[in-house]
Design an enzyme around this catalytic site. Structure first.
Site: not given
Ligand SMILES: [Fe+2]
Length: 927
Positions: A582, A587, A778, A927
């Protein structure tokens, strides 16, 4: 005027675009006049655009009556005029206003309105795409100011449309850019500008701005906005060339200075701000990035070094925000409604409240009912804090309605349909293909599995799992036959964890193994765990590792030990999911591509337009992560077993395993051996686990993204030469590799960027990572991971061992429930983790999902009708994928997503309402 005849173009996607304003092109077959369009068709197109718009456009239309002002030539006539004659053009500027203003802001707004009346106003200048034949400079309109700022001060609504009027030479040509100087005291958010009137050859000209315009007191230079017409660098109209280069130079900055929050400079730095050495030795963390510990770069802020360590950047402590370029940040007053704002409130307000409310006596769960109570009665927060929380955190507002004074969590989906599923092996295995981390399952191709770690340090490479351990679970096959038939799979976390276990296990309250889990693929198409290996580092370098091999249980004691072994596997899995798959692989690795895009691709570059929705808010959420999630003693360190070595585990994967060329879905499936190449299949691969929900649905979305990107690339790049000669495009890719991922720049696997196919492949991977891959990893974090006994992010005890500690073993026999609960996170870690992952799993009300319309505020994202048409095809593909996913979830032959109490797999279903829905694929990592 040049006439170009194109051959070989298809009706759907022409082989070559016509671009220059003086170039006239035909595509054959069918013959079609491309540009400029006949006036009648232009007017029709203009009309279509206006109809596509929303409320804002209606407002703009009211502001823009077609005009021919008295004394000014204009209107729809076609007669030639001399350059000295003037025509009128009008601009309508849509400004988004803050919904709520405090008294200070309201006063400042009034003052700006008053100053505006006496000439300190917003000044605009229109720039033509043409060069003036005499001055050889771009043709300009002369400066005009917004007329009605003061009068509209009291206007209601989120958007206000202001107007300005230009008088330009009759041969001004097409407006290509507009400059804006904000001489007020405050910044404002400019959504869009539409210029219309006179004899514009192309109909209304749209400028999609979506940007903060700072006061000239803050930033003395004027802002420039380009029209929504895409141009490759070499095809930039002469009037815009200089501005295009200057704008990019401004965005790059000069690499020096401390960034102010109002800046819009995109630059690089290492992750040297995760530690806080000024707080003490235990807060020192290695710098991630550089030759010693390779890592992607993050956005540079230029903050001064810490007092105690010159190479570490000083921290910005909450609640102050870390710098991101101004347009990357949420509007301050709207933040509460967005996921990022909620996350900030949880981190800055709720967690301190939890810490204050949970005492040493209530630190451990007293029984499984105690965990369940978090969803029923809730957790009592320290008195006096609740009211403050109610105002700040919607999550708390929602759950407080029926139980005053208690923080009550939503029941995670994983419990909602089958409360006892987490106890069974079928759910444990199903999570490997349809859970929150479905990207680590691999085909077992060597038995026993082997380690790639240095045997001189970590001992002999072979696993201690033998054929005898698993032979009874293979439906009569030998291990070799089962491997040959692609029936054996593995989740191998041995090498990821082993080098760090000594340091992890030395921490009080942290205990981990390096685990391997072997699965057998049953005839029903489901996986069955048949062996779990739990390894610890050798006591002396090079000696054999102490390992346990657990097999499916046959009595009460082995059942509890098997449960504990599965908890350790899940904990390994939770750490790799969060730190590697993740955080790192979506990201962190996206950030350099985003920084380089802003630094090298002009807003008018077609590839920037393609990527733009996939870069939204990523820098902002990553900055917040550095501040409060992945920092020393942040949420990740405190809630996950690896604690202070979390960053190093992530960095080790980046150095040893991350390969951009294998990050696309088909390549990743092939690398893991769960698919083989097969040209007969629509996606080019054949899965070896037929019912693999993440891969099944992922391939649908992958194909849709690939088709869209390929058709879009084809619009602008007919051949390799156009790709190779695009200096902005090459600059973007080169810098992404050589600076943003500079520590791996010498790796031979970086894909080349020489042909349209190369470009489409690179872009498909980026869009996939930002959208579907991130969504899959996510948005199930709370629904599938919020029940801590099923998936403990942190383990505090190893398995009880009669030889190691007989008293502990006796305690385990006497109270296995208590032993299990005390091996899990305590109440504080669990509730912190749950609050954070609940927020991370939440869709904002303003989320933009894959395949949805891209126009903002009624302004088309591109003036290129063929690009718009290609995107419509993409939208249809995405809708079709959603329907297929829905049908799959109702198909009883797919036992990994349909059955008694089985949750459907919807993480790759593209659409979603706001909130925690366990579905929905946003365009970007926000997010
Ligand atoms: Fe995320």
């Amino acid at each position: 005027m040049e006439l170009t005849v194109l051959r070989g173009a298809t009706a759907a996607v022409p082989a070559r675009r016509c671009r220059g304003p003086s170039e006239l092109c035909f595509a054959l077959p069918p013959a079609r006049l491309r540009h400029p369009l006949p006036r009648e068709e232009q007017q029709q197109q203009g009309g279509r655009r206006r109809r596509r718009g929303v409320r804002v456009v209606a407002a703009i239309s009211e502001e823009l009556p077609r005009l021919a002002s008295p004394g000014i030539k204009g209107g729809a006539g076609g007669e030639r005029r001399s350059s000295r004659e003037k025509v009128a053009l009008r601009a309508a500027l849509t400004v988004r206003r803050k919904q709520k203003e405090d008294i200070k802001e309201a006063v400042a707004g009034h003052l700006d309105a008053l100053w505006d009346m006496v000439g300190r106003n917003v000044v605009l200048e229109l720039i033509s795409t043409k060069i003036h034949p005499r001055t050889k400079k771009p043709m300009q309109s002369g400066r005009v100011s917004i007329k009605d700022w003061c009068q509209k001060r009291g206007a209601k609504g989120e958007h206000v449309v202001y107007t300005a009027e230009f008088k330009v030479d009759a041969d001004f040509g097409e407006p290509g850019a507009i400059t804006v100087a904000n001489r007020h005291n405050r910044e404002f958010f400019l959504e869009s500008i539409v210029v219309e009137g006179g004899e514009l050859p192309c109909g209304p000209v749209h400028f999609a701005c979506h940007s903060w315009v700072q006061s000239t007191r803050e930033l003395p230079t004027k802002r420039v906005f380009f029209s929504n017409k895409p141009y490759l660098p070499s095809e930039t109209p002469p009037g815009l060339r200089e501005l295009r280069e200057k704008e990019l130079k401004d965005l790059r900055g000069d690499g020096t200075g401390v960034r102010k929050l109002s800046d819009r400079i995109y630059d690089y730095a290492t992750y040297n701000d995760l530690g806080n050495p000024d707080r003490g030795k235990e807060f020192i963390r290695p710098i991630l990035g550089g030759e010693k510990i390779p890592y992607p770069r993050r956005c540079r802020t230029g903050r001064p070094p810490t007092d105690t360590y010159m190479l570490a950047e000083s921290r910005v402590e909450k609640p102050h925000p870390i710098y991101v370029p101004r347009d990357e940040a949420f509007e301050e007053l709207k933040q509460g409604a967005f996921s990022s704002g909620r996350l900030r409130a949880v981190l800055h307000t709720l967690i301190p409240s939890l810490i204050a409310s949970i005492s040493a006596e209530t630190h451990n769960f007293k029984g499984f009912h105690h965990v369940d109570n978090l969803y029923k009665e809730g957790l009592r927060l320290k008195l006096g804090l609740q009211e403050h929380l109610f105002q700040k955190i919607p999550l708390v507002q929602k759950i407080q309605e029926s139980s005053e004074g208690m923080l009550r969590y939503d029941t995670p989906s994983i419990l909602s349909k089958d409360k006892f599923a987490w106890l069974r092996d079928d759910l444990f295995a199903r999570q490997a293909v349809a859970g929150i981390n479905p990207v680590n399952i691999e085909r077992l191709q060597v038995f026993p599995p082997v380690s790639k770690l240095d045997p001189a340090i970590y001992g002999p490479p072979e696993s201690s799992v033998t054929e005898a351990h698993i032979a009874g679970h293979l439906n009569g096959l030998t291990v070799q036959q089962a491997m040959d038939d692609a029936k054996l799979f593995i989740m191998d976390y041995h090498d990821v964890y082993l080098p760090f276990l000594d340091r992890i296990n030395a921490i009080e309250g942290r205990k981990a193994y390096a685990t391997r889990t072997i699965f057998f693929l049953t005839q029903a198409g489901t996986l069955k765990p048949i062996a779990i290996e739990l390894s610890l580092p050798p006591t002396q370098p090079g000696e054999p590792r102490p390992s346990k091999v657990m097999t499916p249980p046959c009595d009460a004691t082995s059942n509890w030990l098997w449960m504990l072994a599965k908890a350790h596997v899940s904990s390994n899995d939770a750490g790799v999911h969060q730190l590697v798959n993740h955080w790192l692989r979506t990201h962190a690795t996206m950030e350099p591509f985003i920084l380089a895009a802003h630094r090298h691709l002009s807003a008018m570059h077609p590839i920037f337009k393609l990527l733009h929705p996939h870069m939204r808010y990523t820098l902002e959420i990553n900055a917040l992560a550095r501040q409060s999630l992945i920092n020393a003693d942040g949420v990740i360190e405190s809630c996950f077993t690896p604690g202070p070595v979390s960053g190093e585990i992530s960095a080790a994967y980046y150095r040893n395993h991350w390969r951009f060329d294998l990050e696309g879905l088909p390549s990743d499936l092939i690398r893991r051996g769960v698919a083989v190449e097969d040209a007969m299949q629509p996606h080019g691969v054949r899965l070896l686990i037929d019912d693999y929900p993440y891969a099944n649905d992922g391939l649908l979305l992958w194909s849709a993204i690939r088709s869209w990107v390929e058709s879009y690339v084809q619009l602008y790049y007919p051949d390799a030469r156009t790709v190779q000669s695009d200096i902005e495009l090459q600059g973007w890719y080169l810098e992404s590799i050589h600076v943003g991922h500079g520590d791996l720049r010498h790796e031979p696997w970086w894909p080349p960027l020489s042909t349209p196919a190369d470009l489409a492949s690179i872009l498909t991977t980026l869009v996939w990572l930002a959208s579907a891959q991130h969504a899959a990893l996510n948005f199930g974090q709370y629904p599938l991971g919020g029940y801590v006994p099923n998936r403990p992010p942190l383990m505090r005890r190893l398995l009880p061992d009669l030889e190691r500690d007989s008293a502990e073993y006796a305690a385990f026999l006497a109270d296995p429930h208590g032993f299990f609960l005390n091996a899990m996170p305590g109440v504080l870690e669990a509730t912190k983790f749950m609050a954070v992952v609940d927020t991370l799993s939440t869709h904002s009300p303003d989320e933009e999902y894959l395949g949805e319309g891209r126009d903002e505020g009624g302004v088309p994202w591109t003036a290129d009708e063929e690009a718009v048409a290609a995107h419509s095809m993409f939208a249809a593909d995405v809708r079709s994928a959603e329907e297929i996913i829905e049908r799959r979830n109702a198909d009883h032959s797919r036992k990994n997503r349909c059955g008694a109490g089985v949750l459907p797999y919807e993480l790759l279903a593209p659409s979603s309402p706001p909130g925690v829905t366990c579905r929905g694929v946003p365009n970007s990592i926000s997010i």
